[in-house]
Design an enzyme around this catalytic site. Structure first.
Site, PDB file in Angstrom:
ATOM      1  N   ASP A 188      10.819  -9.008   8.849  1.00 47.43           N
ATOM      2  CA  ASP A 188       9.952  -8.826   8.181  1.00 47.43           C
ATOM      3  C   ASP A 188       8.284  -8.360   8.840  1.00 47.43           C
ATOM      4  OD1 ASP A 188      11.777  -8.785   5.675  1.00 47.43           O
ATOM      5  OD2 ASP A 188      10.820 -10.633   5.201  1.00 47.43           O
TER       6      ASP A 188
ATOM      7  N   LYS B  43      10.335  -4.022  11.762  1.00 45.15           N
ATOM      8  CA  LYS B  43      11.249  -4.441  12.847  1.00 45.15           C
ATOM      9  C   LYS B  43      11.803  -2.381  12.428  1.00 45.15           C
ATOM     10  CE  LYS B  43      14.032  -7.310  12.541  1.00 45.15           C
ATOM     11  NZ  LYS B  43      12.716  -8.180  11.545  1.00 45.15           N
TER      12      LYS B  43
ATOM     13  N   GLY C 237      16.428  -5.922   5.454  1.00 50.20           N
ATOM     14  CA  GLY C 237      15.850  -5.332   4.454  1.00 50.20           C
ATOM     15  C   GLY C 237      14.543  -3.908   5.872  1.00 50.20           C
ATOM     16  N   HIS C 238      15.067  -3.631   6.032  1.00 50.08           N
ATOM     17  CA  HIS C 238      14.183  -2.453   6.980  1.00 50.08           C
ATOM     18  C   HIS C 238      13.539  -1.266   6.509  1.00 50.08           C
ATOM     19  CE1 HIS C 238      16.324  -3.850  10.387  1.00 50.08           C
ATOM     20  NE2 HIS C 238      14.815  -5.403  10.018  1.00 50.08           N
TER      21      HIS C 238
ATOM     22  N   GLN D  24      16.172  -9.633  10.968  1.00 50.56           N
ATOM     23  CA  GLN D  24      15.531 -11.262  10.365  1.00 50.56           C
ATOM     24  C   GLN D  24      14.477 -12.071  11.759  1.00 50.56           C
ATOM     25  OE1 GLN D  24      18.824 -11.465   9.929  1.00 50.56           O
ATOM     26  NE2 GLN D  24      18.530 -10.728   8.280  1.00 50.56           N
TER      27      GLN D  24
END
Ligand code: IMP
Length: 433
Positions: free
Chosen positions: A13, A16, A40-41, A225
């Site tokens: 988180d 990225k 989750g981006h 991650q």
């Protein structure tokens, strides 16, 4: 030509998605090499927010090839939903923009059930997983029981493999976890129902990238991650089940390490963590709440509130070493705008000892307390600035201190969620020719 790996330098988180989105402009291929839809981006393009869990964020750029490498685990239902969502927004007009390696292991319904039920059974000892079946899928991959993406496209192979593996899974689900068994017929019907739509995405990452690199393309490897969640080098057992460090890009895409030119680690100007596990600089006080609110620190995948804390240089140095970082991209600097002072952890105290290296032993790490250096805040809105040189002197001092403490240059400072709220100091794609 340059091939660049982007990794998270903390517990995930770190922002990225946005950095990858910016660097994508300079690459022709963007590759995911590990993890699955536990990631989750969040990307903000104009006023539109897009959250991607599986497909590389390069998909928002027309003409860029997005490759899901063999090291990834893939839930076909989630993958197709993501494709539908992108197409609805006008992206992915050409399906050849997206490729999935045939050796990608499939997340099966029993993997998700085992993940969730095992966490429930573990009580206080739970890992705090995302519940997406990631760990159980990697277990089956390493245990040589996995069903791969290419298998799904050969119905008889898929059925045979499922028939072989399911009795063991159902035994475990029923007898150990007290869950209902999975129906073989239902899985066959569901998964083979996805197969035809997935066929056009089948490819091979290793050969495709080899050809692309030989043709002079730039490749961007998009880590998911963070380094401290790496299966080998993270805060085991409170980690994810893949190689999140830069070396994972080579095994997870099938390329040799000599082809990698630059490795950029993304770090927030503070630290967050979701799930359980040691976090030496965690703030369980009002300041922790302030960071959570100012940084909107709630999981993009699970919506869980993230744990928050001060920047941890000991942990960041670990990421610099295990990844061989050639640059740090510092994100969410603007979140600290309103603070009178900012603390940074430069060492740990463990009993009588002062530790400057991140301990490998969980029992040591959990009892470490941070040694802080306090630096003056800048009390200025920096999100409107357009160049690094315009930053207040306190921010520049902070950045220079981070460089001195880690021995790694800070190549980018992000001051807001939008693409244009990014101050680039050097570009890994144009450093080498
Ligand atoms: P899993 O990857 O779902 O097995 O979860 C293992 C650990 O990694 C848990 O602590 C999760 O919260 C954490 N984790 C997994 N994916 C992410 C991510 O994308 N960002 C931050 N933490 C993650």
């Amino acid at each position: 030509m340059a091939n660049v790996i982007i990794v998270g330098a903390q517990w995930g988180d770190e922002g990225k998605g946005k950095v990858v989105d910016i660097y994508t402009e300079y690459a022709q291929e963007v590759v995911r090499f590990q993890g699955g839809n536990n990631a989750g981006h969040t990307l903000v393009v104009g006023d539109e927010k897009t959250v991607l869990h599986l497909i590389p964020s390069g998909i928002l750029h027309e003409g860029k090839r997005c490759i899901i490498g063999n090291g990834v685990v893939l839930d076909p239902k989630v993958f197709l939903e993501e494709i539908d969502g992108l197409k609805k927004k006008g992206y992915l007009k050409d399906d050849s923009q997206l490729m999935v390696d045939g050796a990608v292991n499939l997340i099966m319904p029993y993997h998700k059930m085992i993940d969730v039920a095992r966490e429930q059974k573990s009580g206080a000892k739970k890992i705090g997983t995302t519940g997406r079946g990631i760990g159980p899928t990697y277990e089956d991959k390493v245990g040589r029981r996995g069903i791969r993406f290419a298998d799904l496209l050969k119905p008889e192979t898929f059925k045979r493999k499922l028939h072989e593996v399911l009795p063991e899974k159902n035994f475990f689900l029923e007898q150990f976890l007290g869950e209902k068994p999975c129906s073989e017929e239902a899985i066959v019907e569901e998964y083979l129902g996805y197969a035809e739509r997935l066929r056009c995405y089948l490819g091979r990452a290793s050969t495709t990238l080899d050809k692309a690199i030989k043709a002079g393309h730039n490749v961007l490897f998009e880590g998911a991650q963070g380094s401290l969640l790496d299966i080998d080098h993270g805060t085991y057992p409170y980690v994810t089940s893949s190689s999140t460090i830069a070396a994972g890009a080579c095994t997870g895409a099938g390329l040799g390490p000599h082809l990698i030119d630059e490795v950029i680690g993304i770090s927030k100007a503070y630290v967050t963590r979701v799930g359980e596990g040691p976090f030496p600089t965690e703030l369980n006080d009002e300041m922790g709440e302030t960071l959570r609110a100012a940084g909107n620190e709630f999981g993009a995948t699970t919506g869980r509130p993230r744990r928050t804390g001060w920047l941890d240089i000991v942990a960041l140095r670990e990421a610099v070493r295990t990844n061989g970082l050639t640059g740090i991209a510092l994100t969410k600097m603007d979140v600290l705008n309103d603070l009178e002072t900012v603390k940074v952890c430069t060492a740990y105290r463990y009993g009588e000892q002062l530790l400057e290296e991140f301990p490998q032993d969980y029992d040591v790490l959990k009892d470490c307390t941070p040694v802080y250096e306090e630096i003056p805040g800048w009390l200025t809105d920096i999100s409107t600035l357009s160049s690094y040189e315009e930053l207040p002197v306190q921010v520049i001092d902070y950045v220079e201190k981070i460089e001195a403490w880690t021995g790694c240059p800070v190549v980018m400072v992000s001051v807001g969620p939008r693409r244009n709220e990014t101050l680039m100091r050097s570009n890994p794609f144009t450093k080498k020719s």
